[in-house]
Design a protein around this motif. Structure first.
Motif, PDB file in Angstrom:
ATOM      1  N   GLU A 243       0.829  -1.221   0.000  1.00  0.00           N
ATOM      2  CA  GLU A 243       0.000   0.000   0.000  1.00  0.00           C
ATOM      3  C   GLU A 243       0.860   1.268   0.000  1.00  0.00           C
ATOM      4  OE1 GLU A 243      -3.113   1.083  -0.432  1.00  0.00           O
ATOM      5  OE2 GLU A 243      -3.527  -0.968  -1.074  1.00  0.00           O
ATOM      6  N   GLU A 244       2.014   1.180   0.669  1.00  0.00           N
ATOM      7  CA  GLU A 244       2.899   2.358   0.677  1.00  0.00           C
ATOM      8  C   GLU A 244       3.400   2.660  -0.735  1.00  0.00           C
ATOM      9  OE1 GLU A 244       6.204   2.564   3.559  1.00  0.00           O
ATOM     10  OE2 GLU A 244       4.983   1.219   4.802  1.00  0.00           O
TER      11      GLU A 244
ATOM     12  N   SER B 113       0.681   4.293  -2.729  1.00  0.00           N
ATOM     13  CA  SER B 113       0.593   5.723  -2.376  1.00  0.00           C
ATOM     14  C   SER B 113       1.724   6.522  -3.025  1.00  0.00           C
ATOM     15  CB  SER B 113       0.667   5.913  -0.857  1.00  0.00           C
ATOM     16  OG  SER B 113      -0.399   5.230  -0.257  1.00  0.00           O
TER      17      SER B 113
ATOM     18  N   ILE C  76       0.764   7.154  -6.559  1.00  0.00           N
ATOM     19  CA  ILE C  76      -0.339   8.107  -6.690  1.00  0.00           C
ATOM     20  C   ILE C  76       0.088   9.515  -6.261  1.00  0.00           C
ATOM     21  CG2 ILE C  76      -2.600   8.725  -5.730  1.00  0.00           C
ATOM     22  CD1 ILE C  76      -3.248   5.694  -5.738  1.00  0.00           C
ATOM     23  N   ASP C  77       0.791   9.601  -5.144  1.00  0.00           N
ATOM     24  CA  ASP C  77       1.064  10.925  -4.573  1.00  0.00           C
ATOM     25  C   ASP C  77       2.321  11.588  -5.131  1.00  0.00           C
ATOM     26  OD1 ASP C  77      -1.152  10.520  -2.999  1.00  0.00           O
ATOM     27  OD2 ASP C  77       0.002   9.704  -1.319  1.00  0.00           O
ATOM     28  N   GLU C  78       3.291  10.773  -5.576  1.00  0.00           N
ATOM     29  CA  GLU C  78       4.539  11.394  -6.017  1.00  0.00           C
ATOM     30  C   GLU C  78       4.867  11.161  -7.493  1.00  0.00           C
ATOM     31  OE1 GLU C  78       7.949  10.864  -3.448  1.00  0.00           O
ATOM     32  OE2 GLU C  78       6.615  10.770  -1.692  1.00  0.00           O
TER      33      GLU C  78
ATOM     34  N   GLN D  77      -6.534  -1.896  -6.265  1.00  0.00           N
ATOM     35  CA  GLN D  77      -5.351  -1.010  -6.323  1.00  0.00           C
ATOM     36  C   GLN D  77      -5.173  -0.446  -7.729  1.00  0.00           C
ATOM     37  OE1 GLN D  77      -2.571  -3.980  -4.956  1.00  0.00           O
ATOM     38  NE2 GLN D  77      -2.400  -3.077  -2.911  1.00  0.00           N
TER      39      GLN D  77
ATOM     40  N   ARG E 103      -7.494   2.425  -8.327  1.00  0.00           N
ATOM     41  CA  ARG E 103      -7.083   3.674  -7.671  1.00  0.00           C
ATOM     42  C   ARG E 103      -5.932   4.347  -8.435  1.00  0.00           C
ATOM     43  NH1 ARG E 103      -5.075   2.819  -2.254  1.00  0.00           N
ATOM     44  NH2 ARG E 103      -5.497   0.594  -2.416  1.00  0.00           N
TER      45      ARG E 103
END
Ligand SMILES: [Zn+2]
Length: 417
Positions: free
Chosen positions: A200-201, A204, A207-209, A236, A239
């Protein structure tokens, strides 16, 4: 102004002209074939297409001002489009080829730290110059096989720095090499070993970086995810694809390659432009793709190389799914740059017709990567990306298999092979 180029007297000219969207069903057999065909090219673009008699009437008086190519007894088609490649990577994996022949599976090799992780390591360790040189040689090889446009994916970095390195190389090559390159971000190509148990990290991080960094530099058009058991779940994948969409990236999915996992269904639900592989796609998934107009990107060379049964290309076409085909050029499961071989295999292992294989490798491939307005067919206004083949008709191109029949290639009207 450049001299016009006039290709005339082709035994067959396959235009694949007409129609709007990607082709499906019986339209996949329509080659827009012209016997004794002729094309007139000005400033890198196609000006007119027709029979040699028609072109003689229209342009005959300017013959002396043009570079004339006599294509007697030969086939002319649009430049091929390869809509799914991983051509920027470091190293090579011929040892795994031997291991696999001794019985190891794709997943066995991957779990032993080989496979995609080995390539990621070698790609991270390669300098930009090394990667550029390797990728350039692969593009040269594509061109020798009649391919004038390719899609290329990142995904052998799976860290921000290396993902950007791959995409920067594609950008540079697109500016300098005759082959046009359409870039795809595929940070979600695998779970890097350092994130094992913390998947999950990594989602993220993508998605975020990664997605914001890639899109802020406009380095990709598409966003692709390997949706597979043990890699990314459908949830996943969804997303990641939706996050990409918010930043303007169009979704693609590596779907149902190894196990049936709802990837085809997900492609239809998220409005992906295409779903890739689909060896194990369910009937329901195929039906949903047909309804949603998702293009099936089938990779019969990969199936052959992994000694798997090819995707159900025949059934997909009959079910109304628009089909394209691709080399999947990558170091592990399909180290080839030969689209002609892929067309042969589309016929042999997926029972596509010779005409369907050509449509799949030209206009449908162009639609699958958003270049249908400039490539994929021989029509006035499009780029003059053309291949002259040393065969007399399109059936012979598919029939004499495993052989490179390319006689000449023009990119934007320039002879490059
Ligand atoms: Zn792939």
């Amino acid at each position: 102004m450049r001299r016009p180029l006039w290709i005339k007297n082709a035994a067959q000219l396959v235009t694949v002209a007409g129609g709007k969207g990607p082709r499906s069903g019986p339209e996949m057999s329509d080659l827009g074939l012209i016997e004794d065909g002729s094309v007139w090219i000005e400033n890198g673009k196609i000006k007119a297409v027709g029979t040699t008699a028609e072109m003689n009437a229209q342009f005959g008086e300017w013959e002396e001002d043009a570079d004339v190519i006599e294509a007697y007894g030969k086939l002319v088609t649009p430049g091929l489009v390869d809509p799914h490649t991983h051509f920027v990577y470091g190293g090579s994996r011929e040892k795994e080829f031997e291991m696999r022949l001794e019985g190891a599976s794709y997943m066995d090799i991957m779990n032993a730290g080989g496979g995609i992780h080995a390539t990621a390591r070698m790609t991270r360790e390669s300098t930009e110059e090394e990667l550029y040189g390797q990728a350039e040689r692969r593009l040269d090889s594509f061109l020798r096989h009649g391919v004038t446009t390719v899609e290329g994916k990142s995904g052998y970095g799976m860290d921000l720095e290396t993902e950007l390195k791959q995409l920067h190389i594609m950008k540079q090559l697109n500016e300098r090499h005759p082959v046009d390159i359409v870039p795809t971000f595929m940070g979600a190509h695998a779970i890097p070993p350092e994130y094992k148990g913390r998947e999950e990290e990594f989602v993220s991080l993508i998605i975020d970086e990664m997605i914001p960094a890639v899109t802020s530099e406009k380095l990709a058009v598409f966003n692709d995810v390997f949706c597979e058991i043990g890699v990314y779940t459908p949830e996943q994948s969804r997303r990641i694809l939706e996050a990409g969409r918010r930043h303007g990236l169009i979704p693609k999915i590596h779907a149902d390659e190894i196990e049936p996992y709802g990837g085809a269904e997900l492609a239809a639900e998220v409005g992906a432009i295409s779903a890739e592989h689909l060896l194990k796609a369910s009937d329901e998934g195929i039906r949903k793709m047909a309804e949603a107009g998702v293009i099936a990107c089938l990779l019969p060379a990969t199936a052959l190389y992994l000694r798997e049964k090819a995707a159900r290309g025949r059934e997909m076409i009959d079910a109304g799914v628009p089909v394209t085909i691709s080399t999947d050029c990558n170091p592990g499961s399909s180290p080839t740059t030969s689209m002609p071989l892929v067309m042969n295999l589309a016929c042999i292992s997926m029972r596509m017709s010779p005409a369907e294989a050509l449509v799949a490798a030209t206009i449908n491939a162009a639609h699958a990567i958003g270049v249908q307005d400039k490539a994929g067919s021989i029509e006035p206004g499009k780029q003059a990306d053309l291949v002259l083949w040393n065969v007399k008709n399109y059936q012979e191109l598919q029939y004499l298999f495993g052989v490179n029949h390319v006689g000449a290639v023009w990119k934007k009207g320039e002879k490059v092979i």
